[in-house]
Enzyme design. Structure first.
Site, short mmCIF file in Angstrom:
data_model
loop_
_atom_site.label_atom_id
_atom_site.label_comp_id
_atom_site.label_asym_id
_atom_site.label_seq_id
_atom_site.Cartn_x
_atom_site.Cartn_y
_atom_site.Cartn_z
N LYS A 127 16.43 -8.36 19.84
CA LYS A 127 17.60 -9.13 19.40
C LYS A 127 18.81 -8.85 20.29
O LYS A 127 19.55 -9.76 20.63
CB LYS A 127 17.94 -8.82 17.94
CG LYS A 127 16.91 -9.41 17.00
CD LYS A 127 17.43 -9.52 15.59
CE LYS A 127 16.36 -10.19 14.74
NZ LYS A 127 16.71 -10.36 13.36
N LYS A 210 6.57 -15.29 17.67
CA LYS A 210 6.51 -15.42 16.21
C LYS A 210 7.45 -16.54 15.75
O LYS A 210 8.50 -16.76 16.35
CB LYS A 210 6.83 -14.09 15.52
CG LYS A 210 8.28 -13.86 15.18
CD LYS A 210 8.50 -12.71 14.22
CE LYS A 210 10.00 -12.66 13.93
NZ LYS A 210 10.39 -12.48 12.59
N LYS A 213 13.50 -17.53 12.26
CA LYS A 213 14.71 -18.28 11.88
C LYS A 213 15.63 -18.42 13.09
O LYS A 213 16.37 -19.38 13.20
CB LYS A 213 15.48 -17.51 10.80
CG LYS A 213 14.88 -17.58 9.44
CD LYS A 213 15.74 -16.75 8.50
CE LYS A 213 14.92 -16.28 7.33
NZ LYS A 213 15.39 -15.01 6.77
P1 ATP Z 1 14.65 -13.46 12.38
O1 ATP Z 1 13.42 -13.82 13.15
O2 ATP Z 1 15.81 -14.32 12.62
O3 ATP Z 1 14.94 -11.99 12.44
P2 ATP Z 1 12.95 -13.78 10.22
O4 ATP Z 1 12.54 -15.17 10.30
O5 ATP Z 1 12.04 -12.70 10.74
O6 ATP Z 1 14.35 -13.68 10.87
P3 ATP Z 1 13.50 -12.10 7.95
O7 ATP Z 1 14.43 -12.29 6.81
O8 ATP Z 1 13.88 -11.10 8.97
O9 ATP Z 1 13.27 -13.47 8.70
O10 ATP Z 1 12.02 -11.78 7.43
C1 ATP Z 1 11.61 -11.90 6.09
C2 ATP Z 1 10.14 -11.53 5.99
O11 ATP Z 1 9.33 -12.52 6.64
C3 ATP Z 1 9.78 -10.20 6.67
O12 ATP Z 1 8.87 -9.50 5.85
C4 ATP Z 1 9.13 -10.61 7.95
O13 ATP Z 1 8.21 -9.65 8.43
C5 ATP Z 1 8.43 -11.88 7.53
N1 ATP Z 1 8.22 -12.78 8.67
C6 ATP Z 1 9.19 -13.33 9.41
N2 ATP Z 1 8.67 -14.11 10.37
C7 ATP Z 1 7.32 -14.05 10.20
C8 ATP Z 1 6.22 -14.65 10.89
N3 ATP Z 1 6.42 -15.47 11.90
N4 ATP Z 1 4.98 -14.38 10.46
C9 ATP Z 1 4.77 -13.54 9.42
N5 ATP Z 1 5.77 -12.94 8.73
C10 ATP Z 1 7.02 -13.19 9.11
#
Ligand code: ATP
Ligand code: LTN
Length: 348
Positions: A127, A210, A213
């Site tokens: 990040k 991955k 968001k």
């Molecule tokens: P960012 O990527 O902006 O950090 P994020 O999309 O990972 O945000 P979070 O709120 O950080 O969202 O994650 C919430 C949950 O979703 C966490 O348990 C994270 O591991 C899971 N998660 C996020 N993206 C994925 C993905 N692509 N596949 C599986 N699990 C995910």
């Protein structure tokens, strides 16, 4: 007597295993990776466990946030969690900033974590390298340490998350053991709860990254609150490869394998069954079926989410109750920690 490193001695006795997890309110909608990687497990785990789930707004301000948007996204996040099937009668659902003990234990954990240890966290490296050092806050650096406090406050046995969070849960284990050894058995040492099949859902346009968001382009991101038509288009234009045979090969057919895994998670069919089902058919058939499957699930999810958003008084009631239940556990853990560290108790 040998120290009972894995035994928690604070908080009311647990009659069931405890699970805890959190999700950031950093967007107006969760995405399919959040749901399949984490939230779906939260819903399942509330049945047999003492479950604590929170919207981590303290974590969300580690990057720049607009106040009105943060408030709105926090409500939308809670509504989506309820829409996905969390039941406030079966779990404790709350907003992190409503429980001040998170920031308080966070400070203690900051003082117990090595700088080098924190600097090894790969999510921070990813990040911060995207943002540049001038825009990277110290809060983003210590973000995993606040997460450690989140988990340890509740004496959680298991933490349901996606693969990207494994390293943070491992650090949590190290810190729990460190505190238990340095002072006295205080914290449960938690385990990550990560389902292999859905641990990492990939971006539909870049199936080596991955789904996130904070992806640079929304084209490969399936947002749960988008019109199903919009998501159908994204599934249909998902990047695959020049071959045509539907088969599972994570290395050489990352795009198709990602679609198969998503299909399998939504339909409940195994990958082998799906490969047999699509034999003789082209990628288009897989994409069309997946778009339909997703629409079938997401339409009632959106309706439920909307009904919670339309009733802010009910949402506030749920969160008020959740914060109260969470504070009961959190305050007891924090009081023990303060005592063990040697803080002078205030005279009341
Ligand atoms: P960012 O990527 O902006 O950090 P994020 O999309 O990972 O945000 P979070 O709120 O950080 O969202 O994650 C919430 C949950 O979703 C966490 O348990 C994270 O591991 C899971 N998660 C996020 N993206 C994925 C993905 N692509 N596949 C599986 N699990 C995910
Ligand atoms: N860092 C997590 C969100 C999070 C979390 C937690 C997850 C904050 N506190 C406690 C599990 C347990 C993420 O998903 N990015």
């Amino acid at each position: 007597m040998a120290p009972m490193v894995n035994a928690a001695v604070t908080g009311p006795a647990k009659d069931r295993p405890r699970v805890l997890s959190g999700i950031q309110p950093t967007s107006g909608s969760f995405h399919l990776g959040n749901y399949l990687g984490a939230v779906r497990q939260w819903v399942d785990l509330q049945e047999q466990n003492d479950a604590f789930y929170m919207v981590v707004d303290l974590h969300a301000i580690t990057v720049e946030q607009d106040p009105a948007t943060l408030r709105e996204n926090t409500r939308i996040s809670v509504a989506q969690l309820l829409g996905a099937g969390l039941d406030p009668e079966r779990c404790t659902l709350f907003v992190q900033s409503h429980v001040p003990e998170h920031a308080q234990l966070g400070w203690v954990m900051n003082c117990m974590t090595g700088f080098g240890e924190a600097a090894r966290m790969t999510q921070f490296k990813d990040k911060s390298s995207k943002q540049g050092s001038d825009r990277t806050s110290v809060g983003l650096f210590t973000y995993p340490i606040l997460q450690i406090a989140d988990i340890l406050l509740y004496q959680a046995d298991a933490v349901p998350v996606g693969e990207d969070q494994r390293q943070h849960v491992e650090l949590t284990r190290d810190l729990a053991e460190r505190f238990n050894t340095r002072y006295a058995p205080t914290f449960t040492v938690p385990k990550p709860y990560i389902l292999k099949e859905t641990a990492k859902i990939f971006d539909l346009q870049d199936p080596t990254s991955k789904m996130s968001k904070s992806a640079s382009s929304p084209k490969g991101l399936v947002s749960l609150l988008d019109e199903p038509k919009v998501s159908a288009k994204k599934f249909k234009s998902a990047v695959t490869d020049t071959d045509t045979v539907v088969s599972y090969d994570e290395e050489n057919k990352a795009g198709v394998s990602n679609l198969l895994r998503i299909h399998s998670a939504l339909s409940g069919q195994s990958i082998e069954q799906l490969v047999a089902h699509f034999e003789g058919k082209m990628y288009g058939a897989l994409k069309t079926e997946l778009a339909e499957l997703f629409a079938e699930w997401v339409t009632p999810f959106q309706e439920r989410t909307k009904s919670y958003l339309d009733d802010p008084a009910e949402l506030d009631r749920v969160l008020g109750l959740g914060a109260e239940k969470a504070r009961e556990v959190a305050s007891e853990t924090l009081a023990t920690v303060y005592d063990r560290i040697g803080f002078l108790a205030p005279k009341r």
